[in-house]
Write an enzyme that holds these catalytic residues in place. Sequence first.
Site, PDB file in Angstrom:
ATOM      1  N   GLY A   9      -2.740  15.491  19.964  1.00 15.19           N
ATOM      2  CA  GLY A   9      -3.264  14.498  18.984  1.00 15.19           C
ATOM      3  C   GLY A   9      -4.719  15.810  19.269  1.00 15.19           C
ATOM      4  N   ALA A  11      -6.373  17.917  17.985  1.00 19.37           N
ATOM      5  CA  ALA A  11      -7.208  19.214  17.019  1.00 19.37           C
ATOM      6  C   ALA A  11      -7.119  18.306  16.080  1.00 19.37           C
ATOM      7  CB  ALA A  11      -6.192  20.050  16.891  1.00 19.37           C
ATOM      8  N   GLY A  12      -6.984  16.510  16.417  1.00 14.51           N
ATOM      9  CA  GLY A  12      -7.937  15.229  16.093  1.00 14.51           C
ATOM     10  C   GLY A  12      -9.451  15.390  16.204  1.00 14.51           C
ATOM     11  N   ASP A  35      -0.048  19.126  19.308  1.00 16.97           N
ATOM     12  CA  ASP A  35      -1.073  18.750  18.198  1.00 16.97           C
ATOM     13  C   ASP A  35       0.451  19.710  17.027  1.00 16.97           C
ATOM     14  OD1 ASP A  35      -3.397  17.040  17.192  1.00 16.97           O
ATOM     15  OD2 ASP A  35      -2.314  18.380  16.022  1.00 16.97           O
ATOM     16  N   THR A 129      -6.880   0.744  19.181  1.00 21.21           N
ATOM     17  CA  THR A 129      -7.575   0.517  18.722  1.00 21.21           C
ATOM     18  C   THR A 129      -8.339  -1.293  18.424  1.00 21.21           C
ATOM     19  OG1 THR A 129      -8.782   0.428  15.542  1.00 21.21           O
ATOM     20  CG2 THR A 129      -6.031   0.789  16.473  1.00 21.21           C
ATOM     21  N   ASP A 130      -9.263  -0.980  17.832  1.00 15.29           N
ATOM     22  CA  ASP A 130      -9.597  -2.935  18.205  1.00 15.29           C
ATOM     23  C   ASP A 130      -8.851  -3.985  16.499  1.00 15.29           C
ATOM     24  OD1 ASP A 130     -11.018  -1.213  16.227  1.00 15.29           O
ATOM     25  OD2 ASP A 130     -12.805  -2.399  16.288  1.00 15.29           O
ATOM     26  N   GLU A 131      -8.693  -2.231  16.008  1.00 16.75           N
ATOM     27  CA  GLU A 131      -7.114  -3.114  14.420  1.00 16.75           C
ATOM     28  C   GLU A 131      -6.667  -3.850  14.704  1.00 16.75           C
ATOM     29  OE1 GLU A 131      -7.637  -0.842  10.432  1.00 16.75           O
ATOM     30  OE2 GLU A 131      -9.545   0.361  11.412  1.00 16.75           O
ATOM     31  N   TYR A 157      -1.934   0.411   8.866  1.00 11.92           N
ATOM     32  CA  TYR A 157      -1.945   1.585  10.320  1.00 11.92           C
ATOM     33  C   TYR A 157      -2.471   0.463  11.111  1.00 11.92           C
ATOM     34  CZ  TYR A 157      -5.929   3.064  12.725  1.00 11.92           C
ATOM     35  OH  TYR A 157      -6.389   3.925  14.729  1.00 11.92           O
ATOM     36  N   ALA A 159      -0.456  -1.756  11.767  1.00  8.53           N
ATOM     37  CA  ALA A 159       0.521  -2.671  12.460  1.00  8.53           C
ATOM     38  C   ALA A 159       1.091  -1.618  12.645  1.00  8.53           C
ATOM     39  CB  ALA A 159       1.624  -3.418  11.094  1.00  8.53           C
ATOM     40  N   LYS A 161       0.186   0.720  14.607  1.00  5.58           N
ATOM     41  CA  LYS A 161      -1.105   1.325  16.026  1.00  5.58           C
ATOM     42  C   LYS A 161      -0.614  -0.025  16.476  1.00  5.58           C
ATOM     43  CE  LYS A 161      -3.404   3.509  16.963  1.00  5.58           C
ATOM     44  NZ  LYS A 161      -2.842   5.114  18.171  1.00  5.58           N
ATOM     45  N   TYR A 214     -17.043   0.538  -0.419  1.00  7.94           N
ATOM     46  CA  TYR A 214     -16.024  -1.059  -1.536  1.00  7.94           C
ATOM     47  C   TYR A 214     -16.635  -1.841  -0.890  1.00  7.94           C
ATOM     48  CZ  TYR A 214     -12.675   2.259   0.116  1.00  7.94           C
ATOM     49  OH  TYR A 214     -11.405   3.668   0.278  1.00  7.94           O
TER      50      TYR A 214
HETATM   51  P1  NAD Z   1      -7.391  12.419  13.280  1.00 15.56           P
HETATM   52  O1  NAD Z   1      -6.784  12.280  12.297  1.00 15.56           O
HETATM   53  O2  NAD Z   1      -9.027  12.809  13.620  1.00 15.56           O
HETATM   54  O3  NAD Z   1      -6.166  12.888  14.717  1.00 15.56           O
HETATM   55  C1  NAD Z   1      -5.456  12.751  14.839  1.00 15.56           C
HETATM   56  C2  NAD Z   1      -4.825  14.265  15.025  1.00 15.56           C
HETATM   57  O4  NAD Z   1      -3.115  13.940  15.623  1.00 15.56           O
HETATM   58  C3  NAD Z   1      -4.612  15.701  14.791  1.00 15.56           C
HETATM   59  O5  NAD Z   1      -5.499  16.200  14.950  1.00 15.56           O
HETATM   60  C4  NAD Z   1      -3.491  15.628  13.757  1.00 15.56           C
HETATM   61  O6  NAD Z   1      -3.327  17.173  13.377  1.00 15.56           O
HETATM   62  C5  NAD Z   1      -2.209  14.829  15.081  1.00 15.56           C
HETATM   63  N1  NAD Z   1      -1.145  14.603  14.774  1.00 15.56           N
HETATM   64  C6  NAD Z   1      -0.986  13.377  13.648  1.00 15.56           C
HETATM   65  N2  NAD Z   1       0.387  13.545  14.032  1.00 15.56           N
HETATM   66  C7  NAD Z   1       1.044  14.183  14.692  1.00 15.56           C
HETATM   67  C8  NAD Z   1       2.668  14.182  15.106  1.00 15.56           C
HETATM   68  N3  NAD Z   1       3.165  13.776  14.407  1.00 15.56           N
HETATM   69  N4  NAD Z   1       2.753  14.918  16.627  1.00 15.56           N
HETATM   70  C9  NAD Z   1       1.531  15.358  16.924  1.00 15.56           C
HETATM   71  N5  NAD Z   1       0.049  15.495  15.925  1.00 15.56           N
HETATM   72  C10 NAD Z   1      -0.199  14.552  15.159  1.00 15.56           C
HETATM   73  O7  NAD Z   1      -7.832  10.808  14.453  1.00 15.56           O
HETATM   74  P2  NAD Z   1      -9.092  10.244  15.197  1.00 15.56           P
HETATM   75  O8  NAD Z   1      -9.501   9.632  14.428  1.00 15.56           O
HETATM   76  O9  NAD Z   1      -9.128  11.569  16.063  1.00 15.56           O
HETATM   77  O10 NAD Z   1      -8.037   9.234  16.325  1.00 15.56           O
HETATM   78  C11 NAD Z   1      -7.625   9.526  17.323  1.00 15.56           C
HETATM   79  C12 NAD Z   1      -6.677   8.631  17.965  1.00 15.56           C
HETATM   80  O11 NAD Z   1      -7.237   7.391  18.021  1.00 15.56           O
HETATM   81  C13 NAD Z   1      -5.818   7.308  16.501  1.00 15.56           C
HETATM   82  O12 NAD Z   1      -4.430   7.032  18.013  1.00 15.56           O
HETATM   83  C14 NAD Z   1      -6.513   6.207  16.227  1.00 15.56           C
HETATM   84  O13 NAD Z   1      -5.618   6.058  15.680  1.00 15.56           O
HETATM   85  C15 NAD Z   1      -7.397   6.252  17.623  1.00 15.56           C
HETATM   86  N6  NAD Z   1      -8.800   5.395  17.545  1.00 15.56           N
HETATM   87  C16 NAD Z   1      -9.343   5.610  15.928  1.00 15.56           C
HETATM   88  C17 NAD Z   1     -10.730   5.543  16.264  1.00 15.56           C
HETATM   89  C18 NAD Z   1     -11.470   6.063  14.598  1.00 15.56           C
HETATM   90  O14 NAD Z   1     -13.011   5.557  14.999  1.00 15.56           O
HETATM   91  N7  NAD Z   1     -11.120   7.234  14.503  1.00 15.56           N
HETATM   92  C19 NAD Z   1     -11.068   4.418  16.744  1.00 15.56           C
HETATM   93  C20 NAD Z   1     -10.112   3.920  17.899  1.00 15.56           C
HETATM   94  C21 NAD Z   1      -8.910   4.761  18.312  1.00 15.56           C
HETATM   95  O1  DAU Z   2     -11.988   0.708  14.079  1.00 16.53           O
HETATM   96  C1  DAU Z   2     -11.347   1.107  14.589  1.00 16.53           C
HETATM   97  C2  DAU Z   2     -10.700   1.938  13.779  1.00 16.53           C
HETATM   98  O2  DAU Z   2     -11.989   2.729  12.559  1.00 16.53           O
HETATM   99  C3  DAU Z   2      -9.735   3.532  13.556  1.00 16.53           C
HETATM  100  O3  DAU Z   2      -9.069   2.749  14.352  1.00 16.53           O
HETATM  101  C4  DAU Z   2      -9.420   4.113  12.483  1.00 16.53           C
HETATM  102  O4  DAU Z   2      -8.392   5.500  12.782  1.00 16.53           O
HETATM  103  C5  DAU Z   2     -10.711   4.283  11.823  1.00 16.53           C
HETATM  104  O5  DAU Z   2     -10.291   4.922  11.024  1.00 16.53           O
HETATM  105  C6  DAU Z   2     -11.548   3.464  11.680  1.00 16.53           C
HETATM  106  O6  DAU Z   2     -10.676   2.079  10.595  1.00 16.53           O
HETATM  107  P1  DAU Z   2     -12.043   2.302   9.422  1.00 16.53           P
HETATM  108  O7  DAU Z   2     -11.381   1.475   8.215  1.00 16.53           O
HETATM  109  O8  DAU Z   2     -12.589   0.928  10.096  1.00 16.53           O
HETATM  110  O9  DAU Z   2     -12.630   3.505   9.379  1.00 16.53           O
HETATM  111  P2  DAU Z   2     -13.152   3.814   7.393  1.00 16.53           P
HETATM  112  O10 DAU Z   2     -14.688   5.457   8.035  1.00 16.53           O
HETATM  113  O11 DAU Z   2     -11.776   4.256   6.611  1.00 16.53           O
HETATM  114  O12 DAU Z   2     -14.348   2.359   7.385  1.00 16.53           O
HETATM  115  C7  DAU Z   2     -15.289   1.930   7.577  1.00 16.53           C
HETATM  116  C8  DAU Z   2     -15.274   1.039   7.045  1.00 16.53           C
HETATM  117  O13 DAU Z   2     -16.022   2.211   5.704  1.00 16.53           O
HETATM  118  C9  DAU Z   2     -14.960   0.012   5.987  1.00 16.53           C
HETATM  119  O14 DAU Z   2     -15.363  -1.490   6.340  1.00 16.53           O
HETATM  120  C10 DAU Z   2     -14.069   0.704   5.162  1.00 16.53           C
HETATM  121  C11 DAU Z   2     -15.941   1.550   4.831  1.00 16.53           C
HETATM  122  N1  DAU Z   2     -16.081   2.326   3.072  1.00 16.53           N
HETATM  123  C12 DAU Z   2     -15.236   2.981   3.732  1.00 16.53           C
HETATM  124  C13 DAU Z   2     -14.567   4.447   3.297  1.00 16.53           C
HETATM  125  C14 DAU Z   2     -13.245   5.868   3.926  1.00 16.53           C
HETATM  126  C15 DAU Z   2     -16.142   2.153   1.977  1.00 16.53           C
HETATM  127  O15 DAU Z   2     -17.117   1.226   2.234  1.00 16.53           O
HETATM  128  N2  DAU Z   2     -16.088   3.018   1.682  1.00 16.53           N
HETATM  129  C16 DAU Z   2     -14.953   4.298   1.625  1.00 16.53           C
HETATM  130  O16 DAU Z   2     -14.882   5.085   0.829  1.00 16.53           O
END
Ligand code: NAD
Ligand code: DAU
Length: 344
Positions: A9, A11-12, A35, A129-131, A157, A159, A161, A214
């Site tokens: 992953g 490229a994310g 990726d 994730t903390d979720e 999501y 569940a 993870k 939201y």
């Molecule tokens: P993202 O959606 O930006 O990136 C996900 C990457 O995974 C993408 O590059 C996608 O192409 C790749 N991918 C998806 N399915 C794939 C597959 N089947 N095979 C190979 N590659 C695949 O996500 P992110 O926000 O960078 O999150 C990365 C990781 O961190 C995730 O596991 C997420 O649960 C975890 N995480 C994210 C946050 C957050 O705030 N974004 C917080 C805590 C944990």
């Molecule tokens: O806590 C870690 C998680 O954080 C990661 O595991 C997830 O991958 C990541 O997507 C993120 O989840 P959230 O659901 O907390 O993030 P999101 O940016 O979608 O939303 C953050 C807060 O903002 C949440 O309370 C919902 C709110 N929100 C989100 C969007 C997209 C809005 O009010 N409006 C919106 O359009």
Amino acid sequence: MRTHILVTGGAGFIGSNFIRFLLAQRPGVRVTNLDSLTYSGNLENLTGIDADPRYRFVKGDICDDAAVSPLVAQADAVVHFAAESHVDRSILDSRPFVVTNVMGTQTLLDACRRAWAGNADRRFLYVSTDEVYGSLPLDRPELKFTEETPLQTNSPYSASKAAGDLLARAYHHTFKMSVLTTRCSNNFGPYQFPEKVIPLFVTNLIEGKQVPLYGDGLNVRDWIHVDDHSDGVLCVLERGRPGEVYNLGGNNERSNLELTHAILALMGKGPEMIRPVADRPGHDRRYAIDATKALRELGWTPTRSAWPAALERTVRWYADNPTWWRRVKSGAYREYYAKQYGGG
Ligand code: NAD
Ligand code: DAU
């Protein structure tokens, strides 16, 4: 030091920032980025890195054992980021979440089990994730998630993870693999896909569009800069105890309303740019992380997440990189946006 790291992953958003961070911090390392380039995977996130001789990209799916097995065999460690990562999309369609986050994680773990044959020097780090801990009430600010908090997932999501998280635990317990798990809070920083709240709101405002908030806007998230997360992942990979879980957080709790007003102020916009919309179904009220264990055992502490400076730098990055996000926000993104927010 582990010299050849397979990053899934990469490229994310977080994976690409992690690769950048890793290559800068550890000059002797080699990185393979596996990726499949789903909608959120973008090789432009790795601009500048792609020419580094220590880096190679392989397009492939983590569910495909034929793609995964040879790469795992060559690696000293796997850092597993690849996932379906957006809660709202998991509400629209949960199936890809189960496929990638559960089956993909199982495929990777099993390939490591076979290729590494009990070699405990080789490490598998699962980025959770903390979720997975569910939701905390707003009226108990003293409560935070610790590594002992029971898993109580509320969205498809989280569940999916948590299922990967438990598989990682099981592979350590049953096969004695050196598995480590991190559970981090909400990341922000450059190259975040603009479905997540910060890049969505910032880029909407640059486009002159309102921001869809939201419900009552009082849900709380703990915000951590992506470089602090990368630093935490590297600390756990190098010095964490196999079989252990480490929480990572930014010590930076904000309600969505507070976050929105901070963004509006930084961008010189007024509250009329807020569009109240229906709440996310099952919306977790509050996340808060106790990261004492990572501090105590590994000396890790978030140093790059403090507001308003870190948020301001992030807002500026999106303002300075319109070509990146305008391309990302075209095409299929528009269909997603219309389905999620009904246009506007
Ligand atoms: P993202 O959606 O930006 O990136 C996900 C990457 O995974 C993408 O590059 C996608 O192409 C790749 N991918 C998806 N399915 C794939 C597959 N089947 N095979 C190979 N590659 C695949 O996500 P992110 O926000 O960078 O999150 C990365 C990781 O961190 C995730 O596991 C997420 O649960 C975890 N995480 C994210 C946050 C957050 O705030 N974004 C917080 C805590 C944990
Ligand atoms: O806590 C870690 C998680 O954080 C990661 O595991 C997830 O991958 C990541 O997507 C993120 O989840 P959230 O659901 O907390 O993030 P999101 O940016 O979608 O939303 C953050 C807060 O903002 C949440 O309370 C919902 C709110 N929100 C989100 C969007 C997209 C809005 O009010 N409006 C919106 O359009």
